[in-house]
Design a protein around this motif. Sequence first.
Motif, short mmCIF file in Angstrom:
data_model
loop_
_atom_site.label_atom_id
_atom_site.label_comp_id
_atom_site.label_asym_id
_atom_site.label_seq_id
_atom_site.Cartn_x
_atom_site.Cartn_y
_atom_site.Cartn_z
N TYR A 1 -21.60 -4.02 -40.42
CA TYR A 1 -21.31 -2.12 -39.62
C TYR A 1 -22.07 -1.16 -40.02
CZ TYR A 1 -18.65 1.49 -38.17
OH TYR A 1 -18.66 3.05 -37.06
N ASP B 1 -14.71 -0.39 -43.34
CA ASP B 1 -15.59 0.44 -42.95
C ASP B 1 -15.67 1.85 -43.60
OD1 ASP B 1 -16.45 2.14 -41.24
OD2 ASP B 1 -15.10 1.63 -39.98
N PHE C 1 -24.45 1.22 -38.63
CA PHE C 1 -24.56 3.46 -38.75
C PHE C 1 -25.21 4.23 -39.23
CE2 PHE C 1 -21.66 6.59 -40.30
CZ PHE C 1 -21.06 7.45 -39.41
N LEU D 1 -27.74 6.68 -37.33
CA LEU D 1 -27.45 8.02 -37.88
C LEU D 1 -29.07 8.44 -38.01
CD1 LEU D 1 -24.79 8.73 -40.11
CD2 LEU D 1 -24.50 9.38 -38.41
N THR E 1 -17.87 3.99 -43.56
CA THR E 1 -17.94 4.88 -42.23
C THR E 1 -16.92 6.36 -42.01
OG1 THR E 1 -17.33 3.96 -40.14
CG2 THR E 1 -19.69 3.73 -41.34
N SER E 2 -15.41 6.06 -42.18
CA SER E 2 -14.68 7.25 -42.12
C SER E 2 -14.59 7.68 -42.57
CB SER E 2 -13.29 6.83 -41.08
OG SER E 2 -12.45 6.15 -42.73
N THR E 3 -15.46 7.49 -44.24
CA THR E 3 -15.46 8.51 -45.32
C THR E 3 -17.26 8.86 -45.19
OG1 THR E 3 -15.42 6.29 -47.41
CG2 THR E 3 -13.77 7.84 -46.49
N ALA E 4 -17.98 8.59 -44.59
CA ALA E 4 -19.16 8.93 -44.89
C ALA E 4 -19.77 10.51 -44.87
CB ALA E 4 -20.33 8.38 -43.32
N VAL E 5 -19.94 10.87 -45.76
CA VAL E 5 -20.55 12.47 -45.99
C VAL E 5 -21.36 13.15 -45.20
CG1 VAL E 5 -19.43 12.29 -48.31
CG2 VAL E 5 -21.70 11.43 -47.95
N GLN E 6 -21.48 13.78 -44.97
CA GLN E 6 -22.31 15.24 -44.28
C GLN E 6 -23.58 14.28 -44.84
OE1 GLN E 6 -20.48 17.09 -41.61
NE2 GLN E 6 -18.12 16.81 -42.27
N GLU E 7 -24.46 14.17 -43.91
CA GLU E 7 -25.87 14.21 -45.05
C GLU E 7 -27.09 15.18 -44.13
OE1 GLU E 7 -26.07 9.74 -44.03
OE2 GLU E 7 -25.68 9.90 -45.35
N ALA E 8 -26.68 15.61 -43.56
CA ALA E 8 -27.74 16.54 -43.02
C ALA E 8 -27.42 17.60 -42.40
CB ALA E 8 -28.28 16.06 -41.94
#
Lengths: 236, 236
Positions: free
Chosen positions: A165, A227, A169, A173, A229-236
């Motif tokens: 997953y 999972d 994700f 993105l 992804t809930s802590t995925a940093v802002q990458e753009a």
Amino acid sequence: MEEQHIASAFDRDLEAIQARIMKMGGLVEAAIVEAARALETRDEELALQVRAGDKVIDMLEEQINEEAARLIALRSPAASDLRLVLSVMKISANLERIGDYAKNMAKRTVVLAQGPAVSDSTAALRRMAREVERMLKDALDAYIQRDVELATDVIARDLDVDQMYNALFREFLTFMMEDPRNITPCMHLHFIAKNTERMGDHVTSIAEQVIYLVTGERPEEGRSKADTTSTAVQEA
Amino acid sequence: MEEQHIASAFDRDLEAIQARIMKMGGLVEAAIVEAARALETRDEELALQVRAGDKVIDMLEEQINEEAARLIALRSPAASDLRLVLSVMKISANLERIGDYAKNMAKRTVVLAQGPAVSDSTAALRRMAREVERMLKDALDAYIQRDVELATDVIARDLDVDQMYNALFREFLTFMMEDPRNITPCMHLHFIAKNTERMGDHVTSIAEQVIYLVTGERPEEGRSKADTTSTAVQEA
């Protein structure tokens, strides 16, 4: 259940309910596989069949609940037997949720099939669904055979599903950032991925029930939540 | 429950469990409100508190399940009383799930607070969460007072929550298409919106339990599913 007891009216009733659980499990396994296949092959008719089939799964859950309640009321089972009946109800609730997620996948498939395909991500989704289906099969086998080892194995495998997953994700993105036309389909595909990951959580919960039934202990709290992804940093 | 019965050991035990349900409900209500406030005010500390508080909610669910199982084993309740005990277990499972969603909102808040804010969508999310919290309060009141009218009202209000979600879904799609830098934060915000919509579904399920308890009948199947986004057409 270590203790032996002579086949009683309780046992017979419980067996009938367990048979229904197995039937329900078989239908849910088929729904997962077929929903994922419909998604990959853009087969709207198969998707509609999966949606229609969910009604049978829901009906089975209702029947299991009613029969379990009747069993408790009629036979007044002792503590360990009661635990068994309650576990049947929990497992059927988990199966019903998994069936719902498969139905939702089928629903989104019908929409996705109307637009252009987004890369080959549906093949990855099918592999993920396939793994969840295998886990479910093993979790139900573990339940019937009271096999703690197999149940523990199922719980461990949920980590792979979580990782699949996470990879998807990231992929979605990227597709969305590359081309705004990918945004709407990728939102649907991402939902499907997340729901498949949640199916894995419900399978894990069935495996945990097995362990609890046999050992009387709940697997430790810090259960595999991978999972990230809930802590995925802002990458753009 | 129409029938009257003299306060018995069963009633006393059940009351103790119901008191625990109310405590759990209060904590879950607070978690919803605080998670939404933390999101809007970008308050990481409050978000961390919500995450930590979820452990207490989980613990209460476990206690309620154990006490309910013990009550059934000890008192062998008759059919209608058994239905009551089973409903308590279902309601606590719903509350636990709602608490999980609030925790997840708090988790994503910590991440979102690290990037720039995306428009004023968090205010809309807070309003949506606020409505769910009010519905939950009323559903629990309806449970305690066996108030079918109030429970029916709660179920109807879930349509508003679904509509709020649909509006947000469109908004996030637009933001993402306007600027790729919005994609990652909007994925998180969209998750939060979807989870809040799911909280509403669990509140609806509590209200349905109330109706079932009082009337013995399940509200008709075609229950308000107004999340239309799964059929959103490809618009870009």
